[in-house]
Design a protein around this motif. Structure first.
Motif, PDB file in Angstrom:
ATOM      1  N   THR A 151       0.826  -1.209   0.000  1.00  6.81           N
ATOM      2  CA  THR A 151       0.000   0.000   0.000  1.00  6.81           C
ATOM      3  C   THR A 151       0.856   1.252   0.000  1.00  6.81           C
ATOM      4  O   THR A 151       0.580   2.209  -0.732  1.00  6.81           O
ATOM      5  N   TRP A 170      -5.534   2.562  -2.122  1.00  2.21           N
ATOM      6  CA  TRP A 170      -6.718   1.770  -1.783  1.00  2.21           C
ATOM      7  C   TRP A 170      -6.772   0.484  -2.602  1.00  2.21           C
ATOM      8  O   TRP A 170      -7.181  -0.573  -2.110  1.00  2.21           O
ATOM      9  N   TRP A 173      -4.554  -1.737  -0.614  1.00  6.10           N
ATOM     10  CA  TRP A 173      -4.968  -1.919   0.770  1.00  6.10           C
ATOM     11  C   TRP A 173      -6.168  -2.851   0.889  1.00  6.10           C
ATOM     12  O   TRP A 173      -6.267  -3.621   1.843  1.00  6.10           O
ATOM     13  N   ARG A 174      -7.059  -2.836  -0.077  1.00  2.84           N
ATOM     14  CA  ARG A 174      -8.266  -3.670  -0.005  1.00  2.84           C
ATOM     15  C   ARG A 174      -7.916  -5.146   0.043  1.00  2.84           C
ATOM     16  O   ARG A 174      -8.726  -5.970   0.503  1.00  2.84           O
ATOM     17  N   TYR A 175      -6.703  -5.525  -0.423  1.00  2.00           N
ATOM     18  CA  TYR A 175      -6.238  -6.913  -0.335  1.00  2.00           C
ATOM     19  C   TYR A 175      -5.219  -7.097   0.796  1.00  2.00           C
ATOM     20  O   TYR A 175      -5.265  -8.089   1.515  1.00  2.00           O
ATOM     21  N   ARG A 177      -5.021  -5.607   3.566  1.00  2.00           N
ATOM     22  CA  ARG A 177      -5.628  -5.521   4.893  1.00  2.00           C
ATOM     23  C   ARG A 177      -6.164  -6.854   5.391  1.00  2.00           C
ATOM     24  O   ARG A 177      -6.529  -6.990   6.563  1.00  2.00           O
ATOM     25  N   ASP A 178      -6.231  -7.888   4.529  1.00  2.54           N
ATOM     26  CA  ASP A 178      -6.695  -9.203   4.951  1.00  2.54           C
ATOM     27  C   ASP A 178      -5.651  -9.958   5.762  1.00  2.54           C
ATOM     28  O   ASP A 178      -5.958 -11.009   6.332  1.00  2.54           O
ATOM     29  N   GLU A 189     -10.981  -5.651   8.396  1.00  2.82           N
ATOM     30  CA  GLU A 189     -11.238  -4.910   7.160  1.00  2.82           C
ATOM     31  C   GLU A 189     -11.218  -3.393   7.393  1.00  2.82           C
ATOM     32  O   GLU A 189     -12.188  -2.689   7.109  1.00  2.82           O
ATOM     33  N   GLU A 191     -10.672   0.542   6.985  1.00  8.02           N
ATOM     34  CA  GLU A 191     -10.644   1.468   5.862  1.00  8.02           C
ATOM     35  C   GLU A 191      -9.270   2.120   5.760  1.00  8.02           C
ATOM     36  O   GLU A 191      -8.517   2.186   6.737  1.00  8.02           O
ATOM     37  N   LEU A 192      -8.957   2.636   4.590  1.00  9.59           N
ATOM     38  CA  LEU A 192      -7.668   3.297   4.391  1.00  9.59           C
ATOM     39  C   LEU A 192      -7.517   4.508   5.306  1.00  9.59           C
ATOM     40  O   LEU A 192      -6.401   4.866   5.688  1.00  9.59           O
TER      41      LEU A 192
END
Length: 230
Positions: A151, A170, A173-175, A177-178, A189, A191-192
């Motif tokens: 990220t 983002w 980060w959406r991946y 963050r898992d 999960e 948020e950024l």
């Protein structure tokens, strides 16, 4: 191939043999690419750099082929592989001024074949770059800092290309963050925005008002500049 097939790590029948052949071919291509850079006898260079304040960085950088480090991975070439080559390169340039470089080799992201990235010596004072890398390391030992590798690289690369850093960050980060470690620190999960808190005193970086942006640019902008300089 037969050993992996018997272990059950490959699909059954012809599908498994085809997969094994693909893996073999990809590995062979990466090895061929690496060997084109790994010429001559590899050397090891001792490092002893005064960082100021009574602190020194010591160790050994190896293997070095002439003036080049070669980092190879079977994974798809990504930010963490660049960082793995960059840190020893900075240490080497700080300890032994010269025209050093690093080659990073891995699989391409969207098609078959080898991907290559070449990074030169730090632009400017390598000791200053190394000192800031150590400062980031120190900060990370005191508390979790908003510096996820993929990220933060996406943020810095977007800034470097004069694009929207938030959108690019983002997308990673959406991946990222898992990851379990991320969930333990930032929640499930997140948020950024959890990483976009205001910069604290001592973290200031020109043009950045968030902690993610400031840390990202401190870590990655010297690498991106050195890559441009090749």
């Amino acid at each position: 191939g037969q050993a992996e097939w018997r272990r059950g790590s490959l699909p059954p029948g012809r599908l498994g043999w085809r997969k094994a052949g693909e893996l073999r071919d990809q590995a062979t291509e990466l090895a061929r690419c690496a060997l084109s850079y790994r010429t001559g006898m590899p050397e090891a260079h001792d490092i002893d750099v005064d960082l100021g304040g009574g602190r020194r960085l010591t160790g050994t950088v190896s293997p070095v082929f002439g003036s080049r480090l070669v980092e190879v991975t079977y994974s798809k070439l990504d930010a963490q592989h660049l960082l793995k080559a960059w840190i020893p390169l900075v240490a080497l340039a700080a300890a032994r001024p010269g025209s050093w470089s690093a080659v990073c080799i891995g699989r391409q992201r969207r098609r078959r074949g080898a991907a290559e990235r070449v990074i030169g010596s730090p632009v400017g004072d390598p000791v200053a770059v190394l000192r800031d890398l150590v400062a980031i390391y120190d900060a990370g030992r005191r508390e979790p800092i908003p510096l996820p590798v993929k990220t933060s690289y996406a943020w810095a690369a977007a800034r470097h290309a004069r694009q929207d850093p938030r959108g690019e960050a983002w997308g990673k980060w959406r991946y990222e963050r898992d990851d379990r470690a991320v969930e333990r620190i930032w929640g499930r999960e997140p948020e950024l925005d959890r990483l976009l808190t205001p910069v604290r005193p001592g973290e200031e970086t020109e043009g950045e008002t968030t902690r993610l942006g400031a840390f990202a640019m401190r870590l990655w902008s010297p690498l991106l500049a050195a890559e441009d300089a090749i």
